[in-house]
Design a protein around this motif. Sequence first.
Motif, PDB file in Angstrom:
ATOM      1  N   LYS A  80      36.394  40.702  30.274  1.00  0.00           N
ATOM      2  CA  LYS A  80      35.833  39.359  30.439  1.00  0.00           C
ATOM      3  C   LYS A  80      36.478  38.373  29.483  1.00  0.00           C
ATOM      4  N   ASP A  81      36.584  38.724  28.199  1.00  0.00           N
ATOM      5  CA  ASP A  81      37.161  37.807  27.220  1.00  0.00           C
ATOM      6  C   ASP A  81      38.625  37.518  27.520  1.00  0.00           C
TER       7      ASP A  81
ATOM      8  N   GLY B 172      41.163  47.714  40.398  1.00  0.00           N
ATOM      9  CA  GLY B 172      41.297  48.738  39.375  1.00  0.00           C
ATOM     10  C   GLY B 172      40.343  48.580  38.220  1.00  0.00           C
ATOM     11  N   VAL B 173      39.411  47.628  38.318  1.00  0.00           N
ATOM     12  CA  VAL B 173      38.438  47.381  37.261  1.00  0.00           C
ATOM     13  C   VAL B 173      37.074  47.885  37.731  1.00  0.00           C
ATOM     14  N   ASP B 174      36.341  48.528  36.835  1.00  0.00           N
ATOM     15  CA  ASP B 174      35.006  49.018  37.153  1.00  0.00           C
ATOM     16  C   ASP B 174      34.154  47.910  37.763  1.00  0.00           C
ATOM     17  N   GLU B 175      33.344  48.254  38.771  1.00  0.00           N
ATOM     18  CA  GLU B 175      32.583  47.252  39.513  1.00  0.00           C
ATOM     19  C   GLU B 175      31.693  46.410  38.616  1.00  0.00           C
ATOM     20  N   ALA B 176      30.971  47.035  37.706  1.00  0.00           N
ATOM     21  CA  ALA B 176      30.068  46.276  36.827  1.00  0.00           C
ATOM     22  C   ALA B 176      30.858  45.339  35.922  1.00  0.00           C
TER      23      ALA B 176
ATOM     24  N   GLN C  44      30.829  41.148  36.038  1.00  0.00           N
ATOM     25  CA  GLN C  44      30.593  40.345  34.838  1.00  0.00           C
ATOM     26  C   GLN C  44      31.743  39.374  34.595  1.00  0.00           C
ATOM     27  N   ALA C  45      32.970  39.859  34.749  1.00  0.00           N
ATOM     28  CA  ALA C  45      34.145  39.008  34.525  1.00  0.00           C
ATOM     29  C   ALA C  45      34.216  37.889  35.552  1.00  0.00           C
ATOM     30  N   ALA C  46      33.899  38.214  36.821  1.00  0.00           N
ATOM     31  CA  ALA C  46      33.963  37.203  37.874  1.00  0.00           C
ATOM     32  C   ALA C  46      32.930  36.106  37.649  1.00  0.00           C
ATOM     33  N   ARG C  47      31.732  36.478  37.272  1.00  0.00           N
ATOM     34  CA  ARG C  47      30.684  35.480  37.034  1.00  0.00           C
ATOM     35  C   ARG C  47      31.044  34.580  35.864  1.00  0.00           C
ATOM     36  N   ALA C  48      31.557  35.187  34.801  1.00  0.00           N
ATOM     37  CA  ALA C  48      31.949  34.392  33.635  1.00  0.00           C
ATOM     38  C   ALA C  48      33.126  33.480  33.968  1.00  0.00           C
TER      39      ALA C  48
END
Length: 326
Positions: free
Chosen positions: A143-144, A167-171, A175-179
């Motif tokens: 996310k960062d 290739g990124v874990d769903e959770a 989180q990254a998409a929302r941020a």
Amino acid sequence: MLDVVVGIVRDARDHVLIQQRDDGPFAGLWEFPGGKRKSGESDFAALKRELEEELAISVRASRPLIRLQHRYPDRVVLLSTYEVLDYDGVPAAAEGQPLRWVQPRALLEEPMLPADRPISVAINLPSRYGIVSADGARPARCKDAVLTSIRALVADGVSLIGLRLSGVDEAVADQAARAAAACCREHGVGLVLHGDGKMSERVRACSAAGLNVAAKALPDLASRPVDGDVWFGVTAHSAGELEDAQRLGADFAVFDPVTDSKRSSESDEHSGVSSDALWSEFSELVANRALPVYRTLADADDRAVDAARTHGGQGVAFEWRLRGDQ
């Protein structure tokens, strides 16, 4: 084929001028000013003549916006569209046609001539499309790292940003998409999530600006996977995939002639402003389409953007990969 030049005229508020057709099968619909090119005329000469006849202005400078093809039941129209950068005079209805000044985004809601719909989209899309690739990013830093990349692109003036989280874990991806979506809204830029048709649920959940579908996901789609109020893009590697994108109602396409498996070995060939042969291929492809098309390049400087626009494209898409330590 009917060869037409189109002019995008703006006022001091960045509103765009449209005019209403008063005869023929499309009477009552709105269109951008312009008309048929005469034999032997250059684009600029035709644009200058048409806008003087229709709007009583004298065009002094212009630049390419997009070139596209539209198929009506009885004819095919090739539209070479130019942004008018400078002109003398005050636009007026020299031929008695109704005129209106419209905000760019509002063009998408106007009852426009069918051939002019993709031009309305092109007006609302930027010339650079930066794609953040978080493939395999470390979960604790994903996310960062994504937010750092988005802020760097925003600082560089990029106003449409793609985010690929394969290739990124769903959770972690959620989180990254929302941020990322919140960060883009904060900075007034659009975020387009990359993936397959199932990604449309995340687009809605994040209130993202759009969905960009990979070419390999096209066979699974029977129709446009997102509503019309968000962008729908397709990454294509061939003329056939561009045709599929158009059939599915895509707003834009990203043309990448090099697949991921070949990218590393051919990166030099596709960096910067590519060879004349590659640009010729791109020009031919987009001239046969009725949607804005970005060309993927390793760089997206002004020279590359100008080359893409000169050859009929929307602009340049480029990838921003997270650093290895992220």
